[in-house]
Design a protein around this motif. Structure first.
Motif, PDB file in Angstrom:
ATOM      1  N   GLY A  41      45.905  35.625  28.939  1.00 44.78           N
ATOM      2  CA  GLY A  41      45.416  35.176  27.877  1.00 44.78           C
ATOM      3  C   GLY A  41      44.067  34.063  28.250  1.00 44.78           C
ATOM      4  O   GLY A  41      43.544  33.566  27.269  1.00 44.78           O
ATOM      5  N   ILE A  42      43.931  33.993  29.408  1.00 42.18           N
ATOM      6  CA  ILE A  42      42.505  33.126  29.813  1.00 42.18           C
ATOM      7  C   ILE A  42      41.805  33.889  30.660  1.00 42.18           C
ATOM      8  O   ILE A  42      40.714  33.316  30.940  1.00 42.18           O
ATOM      9  CB  ILE A  42      43.196  31.864  30.689  1.00 42.18           C
ATOM     10  CG1 ILE A  42      44.135  32.207  31.859  1.00 42.18           C
ATOM     11  CG2 ILE A  42      44.272  31.246  29.797  1.00 42.18           C
ATOM     12  CD1 ILE A  42      44.381  31.190  32.678  1.00 42.18           C
ATOM     13  N   ALA A  43      41.868  35.022  31.177  1.00 43.31           N
ATOM     14  CA  ALA A  43      41.092  35.559  32.160  1.00 43.31           C
ATOM     15  C   ALA A  43      40.601  37.108  31.754  1.00 43.31           C
ATOM     16  O   ALA A  43      41.325  37.976  31.380  1.00 43.31           O
ATOM     17  CB  ALA A  43      41.733  35.578  33.619  1.00 43.31           C
ATOM     18  N   SER A  44      39.155  37.356  32.241  1.00 42.14           N
ATOM     19  CA  SER A  44      38.899  38.746  32.275  1.00 42.14           C
ATOM     20  C   SER A  44      38.126  39.239  33.298  1.00 42.14           C
ATOM     21  O   SER A  44      37.376  38.431  34.224  1.00 42.14           O
ATOM     22  CB  SER A  44      37.949  38.802  30.860  1.00 42.14           C
ATOM     23  OG  SER A  44      36.914  37.964  31.117  1.00 42.14           O
ATOM     24  N   VAL A  45      38.125  40.349  33.950  1.00 45.21           N
ATOM     25  CA  VAL A  45      37.251  41.085  34.709  1.00 45.21           C
ATOM     26  C   VAL A  45      35.752  40.997  34.447  1.00 45.21           C
ATOM     27  O   VAL A  45      35.789  41.658  33.330  1.00 45.21           O
ATOM     28  CB  VAL A  45      38.040  42.247  35.115  1.00 45.21           C
ATOM     29  CG1 VAL A  45      37.105  43.122  36.152  1.00 45.21           C
ATOM     30  CG2 VAL A  45      39.414  42.391  35.368  1.00 45.21           C
ATOM     31  N   VAL A  46      35.172  40.744  35.599  1.00 48.64           N
ATOM     32  CA  VAL A  46      33.706  40.828  35.369  1.00 48.64           C
ATOM     33  C   VAL A  46      33.060  41.935  36.091  1.00 48.64           C
ATOM     34  O   VAL A  46      33.107  42.248  37.314  1.00 48.64           O
ATOM     35  CB  VAL A  46      33.119  39.401  35.812  1.00 48.64           C
ATOM     36  CG1 VAL A  46      31.499  39.650  35.549  1.00 48.64           C
ATOM     37  CG2 VAL A  46      33.440  38.300  35.027  1.00 48.64           C
ATOM     38  N   PRO A  47      32.483  43.060  35.386  1.00 47.15           N
ATOM     39  CA  PRO A  47      31.799  44.188  36.301  1.00 47.15           C
ATOM     40  C   PRO A  47      31.041  43.684  37.395  1.00 47.15           C
ATOM     41  O   PRO A  47      30.184  42.614  37.322  1.00 47.15           O
ATOM     42  CB  PRO A  47      31.064  44.904  35.195  1.00 47.15           C
ATOM     43  CG  PRO A  47      31.660  44.390  33.990  1.00 47.15           C
ATOM     44  CD  PRO A  47      32.010  42.960  34.080  1.00 47.15           C
ATOM     45  N   THR A  48      31.205  44.179  38.783  1.00 50.55           N
ATOM     46  CA  THR A  48      30.272  43.840  39.683  1.00 50.55           C
ATOM     47  C   THR A  48      29.118  44.753  40.122  1.00 50.55           C
ATOM     48  O   THR A  48      28.583  44.380  41.026  1.00 50.55           O
ATOM     49  CB  THR A  48      31.316  43.440  40.965  1.00 50.55           C
ATOM     50  OG1 THR A  48      31.700  44.653  41.333  1.00 50.55           O
ATOM     51  CG2 THR A  48      32.268  42.349  40.456  1.00 50.55           C
ATOM     52  N   GLY A  49      29.410  45.973  39.849  1.00 47.45           N
ATOM     53  CA  GLY A  49      28.598  46.935  40.396  1.00 47.45           C
ATOM     54  C   GLY A  49      28.810  47.402  41.718  1.00 47.45           C
ATOM     55  O   GLY A  49      28.250  48.427  42.240  1.00 47.45           O
ATOM     56  N   ASN A  50      30.037  46.882  42.183  1.00 47.51           N
ATOM     57  CA  ASN A  50      30.389  47.429  43.616  1.00 47.51           C
ATOM     58  C   ASN A  50      31.819  47.734  43.401  1.00 47.51           C
ATOM     59  O   ASN A  50      32.612  46.633  43.331  1.00 47.51           O
ATOM     60  CB  ASN A  50      30.346  46.179  44.516  1.00 47.51           C
ATOM     61  CG  ASN A  50      30.506  46.508  45.882  1.00 47.51           C
ATOM     62  OD1 ASN A  50      31.527  47.486  46.228  1.00 47.51           O
ATOM     63  ND2 ASN A  50      30.063  46.035  46.931  1.00 47.51           N
TER      64      ASN A  50
END
Length: 203
Positions: free
Chosen positions: A116-125
């Motif tokens: 409910g508080i977090a999401s994955v951020v794309p890193t390109g790696n």
């Protein structure tokens, strides 16, 4: 009281990154955090002005953490299981926050549900996983972005590399970790501290 150094009790601002995030990485991060009962590491802290401090981080769940700064730095940050304390021995003052009201609570509460508080951020790696977290009900807590690399020997297959924090006053702090050790015995005495205020005893 204004902090002499940027607070570590703030949450993280993720860098601008590209590419698609692999499905399931948030579950992997949750698994890693639930698998870590204790951790020690060296840390390097950089504030928004570029000032760099180093020290040793000690963590023990639930709720215990200690940022022991390098010799000559008169501050200490300790989580004693219930509260996070900022201690400034140069001016004899202290500040307290409830652990549940700090973004660092993600690292300290093994039962915390990140969905409910977090999401994955794309890193390109594909070998790097970044997670951005903030409580939508409490924007005053700031944001925290945790950065991991895939490592089969680390708990849950991930190694925490550090985080970047952005508090409600836009103070940005970057923490980089090295020499991480997981799940070794840590004594509760590591989270005791000396009260810096006048005529006070030892916590």
């Amino acid at each position: 009281m204004s902090l002499r150094y940027p607070s570590l009790l703030a949450a993280l601002a993720a860098p601008a990154l590209v590419s698609a995030a692999p499905v399931g990485d948030l579950s992997s991060v949750q698994k890693h955090l639930q698998s870590v009962e204790s951790m020690t590491a060296s840390f390097t802290q950089t504030d928004r002005a570029g000032k760099v401090l180093t020290g040793v981080l000690t963590l023990k769940k639930p709720g215990k953490i200690r940022f022991q700064y390098e010799k000559g730095v008169p501050i200490l940050i300790v989580g004693d299981g219930k509260s996070l304390w900022f201690l400034d021995y140069s001016v004899g003052q202290k500040q307290r926050w409830p652990i549940g009201g700090s973004p660092l609570g993600i690292l300290l509460d093994p039962s915390r549900d990140m969905r409910g508080i977090a999401s994955v951020v794309p890193t390109g790696n594909p070998e790097t996983v970044a997670v951005d977290a903030a409580d939508p009900k409490h924007p005053e807590y700031g944001r925290i972005s945790l950065v991991f690399v895939r490592n089969a020997t680390a708990p849950g297959g991930l190694m925490l590399q550090g985080w970047v924090a952005l508090d409600s006053q836009n103070n940005r702090t970057t923490i980089r970790l090295s020499n991480q050790r997981f799940n070794a015995p840590v004594s509760n005495s590591a989270f005791q501290w000396r009260d810096p205020t006048p005529a006070s005893g030892r916590k």
